[in-house]
Design a protein around this motif. Structure first.
Motif, PDB file in Angstrom:
ATOM      1  N   ALA A  95      45.086  16.682  50.014  1.00 47.32           N
ATOM      2  CA  ALA A  95      44.283  15.489  49.762  1.00 47.32           C
ATOM      3  C   ALA A  95      43.696  15.511  48.365  1.00 47.32           C
ATOM      4  O   ALA A  95      43.733  14.535  47.633  1.00 47.32           O
ATOM      5  CB  ALA A  95      43.169  15.384  50.805  1.00 47.32           C
ATOM      6  N   ARG A 143      47.722   3.942  50.242  1.00 45.70           N
ATOM      7  CA  ARG A 143      46.448   4.619  50.011  1.00 45.70           C
ATOM      8  C   ARG A 143      45.728   3.978  48.835  1.00 45.70           C
ATOM      9  O   ARG A 143      46.348   3.663  47.823  1.00 45.70           O
ATOM     10  CB  ARG A 143      46.670   6.105  49.764  1.00 45.70           C
ATOM     11  CG  ARG A 143      47.197   6.852  50.982  1.00 45.70           C
ATOM     12  CD  ARG A 143      47.533   8.292  50.690  1.00 45.70           C
ATOM     13  NE  ARG A 143      48.664   8.399  49.795  1.00 45.70           N
ATOM     14  CZ  ARG A 143      49.375   9.529  49.608  1.00 45.70           C
ATOM     15  NH1 ARG A 143      49.026  10.622  50.265  1.00 45.70           N
ATOM     16  NH2 ARG A 143      50.395   9.550  48.788  1.00 45.70           N
ATOM     17  N   THR A 159      46.390  15.055  45.699  1.00 52.61           N
ATOM     18  CA  THR A 159      46.777  13.657  45.612  1.00 52.61           C
ATOM     19  C   THR A 159      45.781  12.881  44.759  1.00 52.61           C
ATOM     20  O   THR A 159      46.159  12.039  43.952  1.00 52.61           O
ATOM     21  CB  THR A 159      46.861  13.030  47.017  1.00 52.61           C
ATOM     22  OG1 THR A 159      47.856  13.713  47.766  1.00 52.61           O
ATOM     23  CG2 THR A 159      47.218  11.564  46.943  1.00 52.61           C
ATOM     24  N   ALA A 160      44.497  13.177  44.905  1.00 51.61           N
ATOM     25  CA  ALA A 160      43.478  12.513  44.095  1.00 51.61           C
ATOM     26  C   ALA A 160      43.634  12.863  42.624  1.00 51.61           C
ATOM     27  O   ALA A 160      43.418  12.016  41.752  1.00 51.61           O
ATOM     28  CB  ALA A 160      42.082  12.891  44.589  1.00 51.61           C
ATOM     29  N   PHE A 167      42.656   3.947  45.941  1.00 49.53           N
ATOM     30  CA  PHE A 167      41.748   4.748  45.127  1.00 49.53           C
ATOM     31  C   PHE A 167      40.961   3.803  44.224  1.00 49.53           C
ATOM     32  O   PHE A 167      41.552   3.094  43.401  1.00 49.53           O
ATOM     33  CB  PHE A 167      42.526   5.742  44.254  1.00 49.53           C
ATOM     34  CG  PHE A 167      43.412   6.680  45.035  1.00 49.53           C
ATOM     35  CD1 PHE A 167      42.959   7.947  45.365  1.00 49.53           C
ATOM     36  CD2 PHE A 167      44.680   6.298  45.440  1.00 49.53           C
ATOM     37  CE1 PHE A 167      43.770   8.822  46.080  1.00 49.53           C
ATOM     38  CE2 PHE A 167      45.492   7.153  46.157  1.00 49.53           C
ATOM     39  CZ  PHE A 167      45.038   8.427  46.480  1.00 49.53           C
ATOM     40  N   THR A 195      37.602   7.534  43.618  1.00 50.70           N
ATOM     41  CA  THR A 195      37.143   7.708  44.993  1.00 50.70           C
ATOM     42  C   THR A 195      38.252   7.305  45.955  1.00 50.70           C
ATOM     43  O   THR A 195      38.839   6.231  45.824  1.00 50.70           O
ATOM     44  CB  THR A 195      35.890   6.853  45.267  1.00 50.70           C
ATOM     45  OG1 THR A 195      34.878   7.185  44.325  1.00 50.70           O
ATOM     46  CG2 THR A 195      35.362   7.108  46.676  1.00 50.70           C
ATOM     47  N   THR A 196      38.539   8.166  46.931  1.00 54.58           N
ATOM     48  CA  THR A 196      39.584   7.871  47.909  1.00 54.58           C
ATOM     49  C   THR A 196      39.038   6.932  48.980  1.00 54.58           C
ATOM     50  O   THR A 196      37.817   6.736  49.106  1.00 54.58           O
ATOM     51  CB  THR A 196      40.102   9.144  48.578  1.00 54.58           C
ATOM     52  OG1 THR A 196      39.075   9.666  49.445  1.00 54.58           O
ATOM     53  CG2 THR A 196      40.458  10.203  47.546  1.00 54.58           C
ATOM     54  N   GLU A 197      39.948   6.354  49.779  1.00 58.02           N
ATOM     55  CA  GLU A 197      39.526   5.438  50.833  1.00 58.02           C
ATOM     56  C   GLU A 197      38.710   6.141  51.914  1.00 58.02           C
ATOM     57  O   GLU A 197      38.007   5.497  52.692  1.00 58.02           O
ATOM     58  CB  GLU A 197      40.745   4.764  51.453  1.00 58.02           C
ATOM     59  CG  GLU A 197      41.784   5.704  51.964  1.00 58.02           C
ATOM     60  CD  GLU A 197      43.090   5.003  52.317  1.00 58.02           C
ATOM     61  OE1 GLU A 197      44.036   5.716  52.672  1.00 58.02           O
ATOM     62  OE2 GLU A 197      43.163   3.775  52.228  1.00 58.02           O
ATOM     63  N   LYS A 198      38.790   7.484  51.948  1.00 59.18           N
ATOM     64  CA  LYS A 198      38.002   8.247  52.916  1.00 59.18           C
ATOM     65  C   LYS A 198      36.652   8.657  52.357  1.00 59.18           C
ATOM     66  O   LYS A 198      35.882   9.344  53.028  1.00 59.18           O
ATOM     67  CB  LYS A 198      38.783   9.492  53.345  1.00 59.18           C
ATOM     68  CG  LYS A 198      40.068   9.170  54.102  1.00 59.18           C
ATOM     69  CD  LYS A 198      40.787  10.423  54.543  1.00 59.18           C
ATOM     70  CE  LYS A 198      42.055  10.085  55.317  1.00 59.18           C
ATOM     71  NZ  LYS A 198      42.782  11.315  55.748  1.00 59.18           N
TER      72      LYS A 198
END
Length: 272
Positions: free
Chosen positions: A30, A170, A33-34, A172, A207-210
């Protein structure tokens, strides 16, 4: 320890590719990926600013390659107030415009408050249903001339409401501001190919969607040549989640390679 991974290619890949590590690795998928999303977002921001500089470079003495760079987009120019500025360039890539294996779709709306080389002038880049190789980009880039010493032109590059959607859906969000100084090509303001830029400071947050956030801060001045699509030298400090390390763009070569070194000394060789 040294590992090699190709995380993301904005030019060629159709998805994130990750070489997985064992469970005791501090860098997880994760976070990686960011990192890849962050690097690609910044690269595309630079590409879009470069497009703005290219289409607005209207000096009749400019080289043909700069006024008509062999692209397949259409450009419409308007002056809404009937005065030389503000001037609006609408760059339309239609349903697909491919150059050097980069396919863009949609539009860029580029607004100049005055000549880019004039202190106080602002170039605003807005994305309208815009994508590159299937990656959807949203948000606005403000490129403002903040020059105080004529021999060292300087701009701020501010990204607001940035949003990057990858091929897997996804999302970001991103924002940030960088200081940019021109260190070569100053004597030829309407010739772009000899321009070299430095980014001595700046911070970019993704910032990720999570809800996970990654912050990239200039640690060592970044070098960007107009003639290259990528940053060729300099370092970024990365912090967020399990990540605490440094991205190194190398020795000023015009290539897509960079490395990430974690705080424990683990090094990952990457490419865009």
């Amino acid at each position: 320890m040294k590992k090699t991974a190709i995380l993301l290619s904005v030019m060629f890949a159709s998805a994130f590719i990750y070489v997985s590590c064992s469970s005791d690795e501090v860098v997880n998928q994760a976070d990686t990926t960011a990192v890849s999303a962050s690097v690609v977002i910044d690269a595309i921001n630079e590409m879009d600013v470069k497009t703005g500089l290219t289409v607005s470079n209207t000096n009749p003495a400019a080289k043909p390659s700069e006024t008509s760079p062999g692209t397949c987009y259409n450009v419409a120019v308007t002056t809404p107030n009937g005065t030389p500025y503000p001037k609006v360039f609408t760059v339309d890539y239609g349903t697909g415009c491919t150059v050097n294996q980069i396919t863009r779709k949609g539009k860029l709306k580029i607004t100049l408050s005055g000549p880019v080389i004039t202190t106080g002038s602002k170039m605003t880049v807005e994305r309208i249903d815009y994508s590159i190789n299937g990656f959807k980009l949203e948000g606005t880039i403000e490129y403002t001339n903040t020059t105080t010493v004529a021999t060292v032109p300087q701009w701020s590059r501010k990204v607001t409401n940035g949003k990057f959607t990858d091929l897997l859906g996804r999302v970001f969000t991103n924002s940030g501001i960088h200081t940019i100084k021109q260190t070569a090509g100053v004597d030829t303001p309407y010739v772009l190919e000899d321009n070299i830029y430095e980014m001595p400071e700046g911070t970019h947050t993704v910032t990720t969607e999570k809800g996970g956030a990654l912050t990239l801060t200039v640690q060592e001045t970044l070098i960007k040549k107009y003639s290259c699509e990528y940053i060729s030298k300099g370092k970024l400090k990365i912090q967020g989640g399990y990540l605490n390390g440094v991205i190194d763009y190398g020795n000023n070569d015009c290539d897509a390679k960079y490395t990430y070194t974690h705080e424990d000394g683990a090094t990952y060789t990457l490419a865009m």
